[in-house]
Design a protein around this motif. Structure first.
Motif, PDB file in Angstrom:
ATOM      1  N   LEU A   1       0.850  -1.196   0.000  1.00  0.00           N
ATOM      2  CA  LEU A   1       0.000   0.000   0.000  1.00  0.00           C
ATOM      3  C   LEU A   1       0.877   1.234   0.000  1.00  0.00           C
ATOM      4  O   LEU A   1       1.737   1.408   0.871  1.00  0.00           O
ATOM      5  CB  LEU A   1      -0.900   0.015   1.244  1.00  0.00           C
ATOM      6  CG  LEU A   1      -1.727   1.291   1.463  1.00  0.00           C
ATOM      7  CD1 LEU A   1      -2.837   1.402   0.410  1.00  0.00           C
ATOM      8  CD2 LEU A   1      -2.322   1.317   2.869  1.00  0.00           C
ATOM      9  N   GLU A   2       0.681   2.090  -0.979  1.00  0.00           N
ATOM     10  CA  GLU A   2       1.319   3.404  -1.001  1.00  0.00           C
ATOM     11  C   GLU A   2       0.335   4.419  -0.426  1.00  0.00           C
ATOM     12  O   GLU A   2      -0.822   4.471  -0.847  1.00  0.00           O
ATOM     13  CB  GLU A   2       1.698   3.800  -2.424  1.00  0.00           C
ATOM     14  CG  GLU A   2       2.764   2.934  -3.080  1.00  0.00           C
ATOM     15  CD  GLU A   2       4.141   3.136  -2.476  1.00  0.00           C
ATOM     16  OE1 GLU A   2       4.386   4.223  -1.907  1.00  0.00           O
ATOM     17  OE2 GLU A   2       4.980   2.209  -2.591  1.00  0.00           O
ATOM     18  N   VAL A   3       0.777   5.204   0.535  1.00  0.00           N
ATOM     19  CA  VAL A   3      -0.041   6.275   1.095  1.00  0.00           C
ATOM     20  C   VAL A   3       0.447   7.592   0.504  1.00  0.00           C
ATOM     21  O   VAL A   3       1.578   8.019   0.766  1.00  0.00           O
ATOM     22  CB  VAL A   3       0.035   6.313   2.628  1.00  0.00           C
ATOM     23  CG1 VAL A   3      -0.822   7.461   3.171  1.00  0.00           C
ATOM     24  CG2 VAL A   3      -0.430   4.990   3.224  1.00  0.00           C
TER      25      VAL A   3
ATOM     26  N   ILE B   1       1.401   6.951  10.878  1.00  0.00           N
ATOM     27  CA  ILE B   1       1.494   5.848   9.922  1.00  0.00           C
ATOM     28  C   ILE B   1       2.504   4.814  10.410  1.00  0.00           C
ATOM     29  O   ILE B   1       2.264   3.599  10.331  1.00  0.00           O
ATOM     30  CB  ILE B   1       1.886   6.369   8.525  1.00  0.00           C
ATOM     31  CG1 ILE B   1       0.793   7.299   7.968  1.00  0.00           C
ATOM     32  CG2 ILE B   1       2.147   5.210   7.571  1.00  0.00           C
ATOM     33  CD1 ILE B   1      -0.525   6.629   7.716  1.00  0.00           C
TER      34      ILE B   1
ATOM     35  N   THR C   1       1.423   1.034  11.308  1.00  0.00           N
ATOM     36  CA  THR C   1       2.020  -0.012  10.487  1.00  0.00           C
ATOM     37  C   THR C   1       2.651  -1.089  11.352  1.00  0.00           C
ATOM     38  O   THR C   1       2.662  -2.269  10.990  1.00  0.00           O
ATOM     39  CB  THR C   1       3.062   0.596   9.538  1.00  0.00           C
ATOM     40  OG1 THR C   1       2.422   1.574   8.696  1.00  0.00           O
ATOM     41  CG2 THR C   1       3.682  -0.468   8.646  1.00  0.00           C
TER      42      THR C   1
ATOM     43  N   ILE D   1      -4.610   1.717   9.788  1.00  0.00           N
ATOM     44  CA  ILE D   1      -4.041   0.888   8.731  1.00  0.00           C
ATOM     45  C   ILE D   1      -4.419  -0.581   8.857  1.00  0.00           C
ATOM     46  O   ILE D   1      -4.819  -1.205   7.859  1.00  0.00           O
ATOM     47  CB  ILE D   1      -2.511   1.085   8.682  1.00  0.00           C
ATOM     48  CG1 ILE D   1      -2.216   2.494   8.149  1.00  0.00           C
ATOM     49  CG2 ILE D   1      -1.853   0.043   7.798  1.00  0.00           C
ATOM     50  CD1 ILE D   1      -0.755   2.833   8.096  1.00  0.00           C
TER      51      ILE D   1
ATOM     52  N   VAL E   1       3.723  -0.972   3.827  1.00  0.00           N
ATOM     53  CA  VAL E   1       3.174   0.376   3.650  1.00  0.00           C
ATOM     54  C   VAL E   1       4.322   1.343   3.435  1.00  0.00           C
ATOM     55  O   VAL E   1       5.340   1.285   4.133  1.00  0.00           O
ATOM     56  CB  VAL E   1       2.362   0.818   4.889  1.00  0.00           C
ATOM     57  CG1 VAL E   1       1.830   2.239   4.695  1.00  0.00           C
ATOM     58  CG2 VAL E   1       1.213  -0.145   5.154  1.00  0.00           C
ATOM     59  N   GLU E   2       4.162   2.232   2.464  1.00  0.00           N
ATOM     60  CA  GLU E   2       5.113   3.326   2.271  1.00  0.00           C
ATOM     61  C   GLU E   2       4.340   4.640   2.252  1.00  0.00           C
ATOM     62  O   GLU E   2       3.350   4.772   1.543  1.00  0.00           O
ATOM     63  CB  GLU E   2       5.905   3.177   0.971  1.00  0.00           C
ATOM     64  CG  GLU E   2       6.944   4.286   0.801  1.00  0.00           C
ATOM     65  CD  GLU E   2       7.700   4.225  -0.515  1.00  0.00           C
ATOM     66  OE1 GLU E   2       8.844   4.705  -0.574  1.00  0.00           O
ATOM     67  OE2 GLU E   2       7.127   3.707  -1.496  1.00  0.00           O
TER      68      GLU E   2
ATOM     69  N   HIS F   1       2.175  -7.692   4.796  1.00  0.00           N
ATOM     70  CA  HIS F   1       1.766  -6.452   4.148  1.00  0.00           C
ATOM     71  C   HIS F   1       2.825  -5.368   4.373  1.00  0.00           C
ATOM     72  O   HIS F   1       3.520  -5.367   5.406  1.00  0.00           O
ATOM     73  CB  HIS F   1       0.432  -5.968   4.705  1.00  0.00           C
ATOM     74  CG  HIS F   1      -0.699  -6.931   4.483  1.00  0.00           C
ATOM     75  ND1 HIS F   1      -0.887  -7.585   3.290  1.00  0.00           N
ATOM     76  CD2 HIS F   1      -1.704  -7.355   5.305  1.00  0.00           C
ATOM     77  CE1 HIS F   1      -1.954  -8.362   3.373  1.00  0.00           C
ATOM     78  NE2 HIS F   1      -2.460  -8.248   4.585  1.00  0.00           N
TER      79      HIS F   1
END
Length: 427
Positions: free
Chosen positions: A115-117, A136, A140, A234, A149-150, A147
């Protein structure tokens, strides 16, 4: 100039009708119930994140180990990509090739979702960026499985910004991507649809930020387009992605609205209809605007009451008429296709690629969220997933149609202030 001429031609006269009389009609009918401009205060004044975040729950050894690993990965990522994100760093073919190879290795997970935020941020909003970094990162750490996240902040042109300060921030975090465009927009009323004479800041960056992600993060499964004053749970979002996700996903608070509501029937607003339809003062007032139905006139009055309280009412209503006609002309329609509210939305990879491929050709002068509806119209097979049932909402302390008390269903909470972050969130 054309708008000014139209307003002069429709210059209204004084009327006996007043906002006091309108308030009386509101008490006699249910005017506000079906109006887009309704604002309400949800029950509860605070958002108790303890109930669903588990902020006092120890992370345990597994989460501490994950946190150390992610910290090391973030430092390595910042060293690798910092020179690719801001224009004041040198660029060449070799570095671009290395970035492509690196992203192939790092951003193609064998299991789990990436997932890109994306947050579009003003250069002056350093405090909000730091809050989002902390939030975030904290959330995370609570993810299960593989999973990833960035978080990336997409920036516009320098607007009197200290370039050295921007470079120091980039060197420290490695999460700034400058795609250009206006840094900010002129002040407009909250929740009002608008069109500018030049590209709208967020709209431009959503389009060209999607293009950047398409080129630099081709293996991302989803992009969360997050407003910088929104809290994102998230782990709970990933539960929805695991259940409802697809490459054609369009997830958010779904809206369907009229851009030109001047022809609205009075009985569609007032229940019962008679008190509004038969009110002599309202009839006299609205007769000044022959191009508007009485229902449209009432909506304009309500709009003026919310956004322009204290202005001369006839002049304000005339201005609203010119404004909504201008919207319909720019968008090419009196009604907006289904769109996603600007607090935040999620697109699957296919939609991100579609927007990225067409970024240079899309309309970008209108409000970003409404514009999404028009961008998606030609795309076949969009998988809309609604988050209107308590998943995405405004903070309960706000007087808003979208306010709601926080609950175990809350995934995104919008309109967070610095004080509310401090009181409601503990990272």
């Amino acid at each position: 100039q054309q708008q000014q001429q139209q307003q002069q031609q429709q210059q209204p006269t004084k009327s006996r009708f007043s906002m006091q009389r309108f308030a009386q009609l509101q008490t006699q009918t249910n005017i506000s119930k079906k109006m887009d401009f309704e604002r309400r205060a949800a029950s509860g004044a605070t958002c108790n994140f303890d109930d669903f975040l588990g902020k006092n729950q120890p992370l345990g050894e597994r989460h501490e180990h994950r946190q150390q690993q992610q910290s090391q990965q973030q430092q390595q990522q910042a060293q690798h990509i910092s020179k690719q994100k801001l224009p004041f760093f040198p660029r060449n073919f070799l570095s671009a090739l290395l970035l492509l190879c690196w992203s192939t290795i790092v951003f193609q997970p064998s299991e789990g979702l990436l997932l890109e935020v994306m947050i579009t941020s003003k250069w002056s909003s350093r405090e909000r960026r730091d809050i989002q970094r902390r939030a975030i990162r904290s959330c995370t750490n609570l993810l299960e499985g593989d999973h990833a996240v960035e978080l990336l902040f997409f920036m516009g042109d320098f607007n009197g910004t200290d370039v050295e300060a921007a470079q120091r921030e980039q060197e420290q975090f490695g999460d700034l991507v400058q795609v250009g465009g206006p840094d900010s927009d002129p002040t407009v009323a909250r929740d009002a649809t608008y069109v500018l004479e030049r590209p709208a800041a967020r709209t431009y960056r959503v389009a060209h930020g999607s293009k950047w992600l398409m080129e630099n993060r081709p293996f991302a499964d989803y992009v969360m387009y997050l407003d910088d004053d929104s809290y994102l749970h998230i782990p709970r979002l990933f539960k929805h992605l695991e259940r409802d996700g697809s490459p054609s996903l369009a997830m958010g608070f779904l809206m369907e609205t009229d851009l030109d509501w001047s022809g609205t029937n009075v009985c569609d607003l007032c229940d019962p209809c008679g008190p509004c339809r038969d009110d002599e003062g309202l009839q006299e007032f609205c007769s000044q605007f022959p191009d508007m139905a009485m229902g449209g006139c009432i909506m304009a009055i309500q709009n003026c009451h919310i956004f322009n309280d204290g202005e001369d009412l006839p002049s304000c209503v005339a201005g609203k008429l010119v404004g909504i006609r201008g919207l319909a002309e720019y968008f090419g329609s009196k009604t907006a296709p289904r769109w996603l509210l600007g607090m935040g939305w999620v697109f699957g990879r296919r939609i991100v690629q579609y927007i990225g491929h067409n970024a240079d050709f899309l309309k970008v002068r209108g409000a970003a969220d409404v514009m999404l509806g028009f961008w998606l119209v030609p795309l076949e097979g969009v998988g809309y997933v609604t988050m209107n049932n308590g998943q995405f909402h405004d903070h309960p302390s706000k007087i808003s149609t979208f306010s709601k008390s926080c609950s175990p269903s809350s995934v995104l909470v919008h309109r967070m202030t610095t004080q509310q972050w401090e009181e409601d969130f503990d990272a």
